[in-house]
Design an enzyme around this catalytic site. Structure first.
Site, short mmCIF file in Angstrom:
data_model
loop_
_atom_site.label_atom_id
_atom_site.label_comp_id
_atom_site.label_asym_id
_atom_site.label_seq_id
_atom_site.Cartn_x
_atom_site.Cartn_y
_atom_site.Cartn_z
N ASP A 304 0.83 -1.21 0.00
CA ASP A 304 0.00 0.00 0.00
C ASP A 304 0.86 1.26 0.00
O ASP A 304 1.93 1.31 0.61
CB ASP A 304 -0.89 -0.01 1.25
N GLU A 357 0.83 -0.57 -5.17
CA GLU A 357 -0.15 0.49 -5.40
C GLU A 357 0.66 1.77 -5.61
O GLU A 357 1.06 2.42 -4.65
CB GLU A 357 -1.10 0.64 -4.21
#
Length: 629
Positions: A304, A357
């Site tokens: 993330d 991401e």
């Protein structure tokens, strides 16, 4: 020390930032005569273990500081065993006593309680066959179709969470029915605030107790593997919350976070940023990643917030950030950390994937680390997601003026190994559900959704779909309630689920569709029909090519001619306007016959019917490699 679990070599690796299995050396370890503790707190004046047996009083169960300068405190405490709660009492240089949870704890109390728990994880795995063959089952160039799920709001019982064990068969049945090859869990690591969806992690080595024990999560992974489903875990090395019992100011100093607030504080997420240049912090984070792959048999990690790690000026105005030593805005320590992370995972677990991401144009995110890339297996294509959702949210009457929102992504589609993500971030906080984004009345909204899904599966790139999108959820995602499963009582919503299942089946069975990273695996047939908002594309590789034609208006089109690479019968593999999917039934009666009429630079072509707001997917009846036409 006689009761030390750390050798001099362990300490050396730790201080070099190259100890990747700290969970075997730091933390709490139950033994016959008590529990052995080891903690890194180099700036503490004293460290004690606090628990019920000593009344949570500092000084009664002290740990001893190693004399090697490592900053590690150790000791064995009697009267504390498996299942007992504890914290560390840490006396800072100013004389203040802090109460901190164990950064290496294998289990925590269920929030809002915040103590760590002595635990000896014990699960008898049954997935040996899966673990030995997963690289062949799901090669990087194979059909990765990922179902993204938030455990607390996928399904509940009378408003309460299901446990990891309870959800296992229900989730597996649904994933198999829908045809996905993998699930991706929003962070399951322990987090104090449920509303963060797991993205404010404090327990980097412990699953959330909201859904059961560590063994329960292992059971869930084991069960999914038994059903042929890969498991990807969302992992958050980009920031951590500032809760008093957590990592922030752990020993009274900026230990895990960068000491300069311009680099150690995240203004958008009001959280702390790790000090990626500190060797011990790198060991901690990489050990966490390895832990979930090693102990929990995860098949991949989705990392993330990579963009927030790469740029020193991320979410900062001029004057709020400090350039690197070369005067640039790149966080050189974070770049080095990510390369080291992916290199270690690739070395120790060559058959797992890491997915970034990353929302910018940082070069070579999926390039090999030893050749200057970041070393990720795949990267989310945020540009494709943004442009495609923007296009489909427009009324068809306006789409001719935004044709490039569909075509532009193919200019860079093979610059990285991309995943096409329709994720949780796109269906929350007022963005509306995927179905509700679509223009028009209910019928047109559902037709647009079916069209979008078909385009996604024919477009190059691995697939990711957030839970609820596959059933046509009207309401945007709310983490406090389960999905609206009652929608499946409606034939049109069952039709959307059936379409997802059929698209996933085609993606698995038609080899041409899963050659997502090969520039030779895609060809436009026609990307210029702006006036009619029609796109025609071909996936030419594999035993037989697959063609997709997409009519992005509600006007049925007859006699629409497209070029094809061969003559003969072409089967209609999928028509999103089929009655089976809730459509109007406009189509080509199961197939078309191509004539030797040149079109679109090819020797053969066909006149076909394009359904309203519909996609038609075609393939030759026989393989082109068998010599028949």
């Amino acid at each position: 020390m006689a009761d030390s679990r750390l050798s001099d070599y362990d300490v050396f690796l730790f201080r070099q930032g190259r100890h990747y299995r700290l969970y075997e050396r730091l933390g709490s370890f139950p033994e016959e005569d008590g529990t052995c503790f080891a903690l890194w707190a180099p700036n503490a004046r004293e460290v004690s273990v606090l628990c019920d047996s000593n009344g949570w009083t500092p000084g009664i169960a002290p740990l001893n500081l190693r004399e090697d300068g490592s900053g590690i405190w150790e000791g064995t405490v009697s009267g504390i065993s498996i299942g007992d709660l504890y914290k560390y009492g840490i006396k800072t240089d100013s004389g203040e006593w802090l109460q901190k949870g164990d950064p290496m704890a294998r289990r925590w109390e269920t929030p809002p309680r915040s103590a760590s728990m002595v635990w000896n994880v014990d699960h008898e795995w049954t997935d040996r066959e899966w673990m030995e063959s997963r690289g062949k089952r799901l090669p990087l160039d194979g059909p990765w179709s990922v179902y993204e799920i938030h455990l607390g709001s996928w399904k509940r019982r009378d408003g309460s969470f299901l446990s990891y064990r309870e959800i296992a068969p229900l989730l597996a049945d649904h994933v198999v029915q829908a045809g996905f090859t993998a699930v991706e869990f929003l962070p399951v690591m322990e987090h104090p605030f449920y509303g963060s969806w797991g993205y404010q992690v404090l327990g980097y080595f412990a699953p959330s107790g909201r859904y059961g024990s560590p063994e329960d999560l292992m059971y869930l992974v084991d069960y999914l593997h038994s059903r042929g489903i890969a498991v990807i875990l969302d992992w958050v090395p980009s920031h951590f919350p500032s809760d008093a019992h957590g990592l922030a100011r752990f020993d009274g100093t900026a230990l895990y976070e960068h000491p300069d607030s311009r680099r150690g504080y995240h203004p958008q997420w009001t959280s702390c940023i790790f000090d990626y240049g500190r060797h011990e912090v790198r060991s901690f984070l990489i050990s966490s990643a390895v832990f979930w792959l090693d102990m929990y048999h995860a098949d991949g990690l989705r990392v993330d917030g990579v963009a927030s790690m790469l740029y020193l000026d991320y979410c900062r105005e001029r004057g709020e950030w400090e350039p690197n030593r070369y005067g640039g805005r790149e966080n050189l320590e974070a770049v080095s950390f990510l390369r080291e992370l992916n290199s270690e995972i690739s070395r120790s677990f060559p058959d797992v994937v890491t997915v970034a991401e990353e929302s910018t144009d940082w070069p070579r995110v999926t390039g090999p680390a030893h050749l200057g890339g970041l070393g990720f297996s795949m990267k989310w294509d945020m540009g494709w997601m943004h442009d495609t959702l923007s296009y489909f949210s427009r009324d068809p009457i306006h789409r001719p003026w935004h044709h490039e929102e569909i075509t532009f992504g193919l200019w860079y589609a093979f610059s990285e190994r991309f995943v096409l993500p329709v994720s949780h971030d796109e269906v929350v906080y007022g963005k509306r559900s995927l179905l509700s984004k679509m223009p028009g009345d209910q019928w047109r909204k559902k037709a647009n959704l079916r069209l979008l899904l078909a385009l996604m599966f024919v477009h190059p790139g691995k697939k990711l779909l957030f839970m609820g999108c596959e059933i046509g959820q009207w309401r945007e995602w709310d983490h406090e309630v389960e999905l609206d499963w009652a929608l499946l009582d409606d034939p049109s919503h069952r039709g959307i689920l059936r379409l997802v299942s059929d698209l996933n089946r085609l993606y698995r069975e038609e080899e041409a569709l899963s050659r997502d990273f090969d520039p030779d695996g895609f060809r436009w047939i026609d990307c210029s029909d702006r006036g009619q908002s029609v796109f025609a594309m071909m996936r030419p590789s594999g035993p037989r090519p697959v063609v997709g034609v997409f009519n992005c208006t509600p006007i049925p089109r007859t006699g629409y001619r497209i070029g094809l690479p061969s003559g003969g019968r072409w089967l209609e593999l999928c028509n999103t306007d089929s009655n089976d999917y809730g459509g109007s039934g406009v189509g080509n009666m199961g197939g078309v016959s191509a004539d030797e009429v040149a079109c679109h630079g090819m020797s053969f072509s066909v006149e076909m019917v394009l359904p309203p707001l519909g996609a038609v997917i075609l393939a030759p009846e026989t393989s082109l490699s068998d010599g028949r036409r």
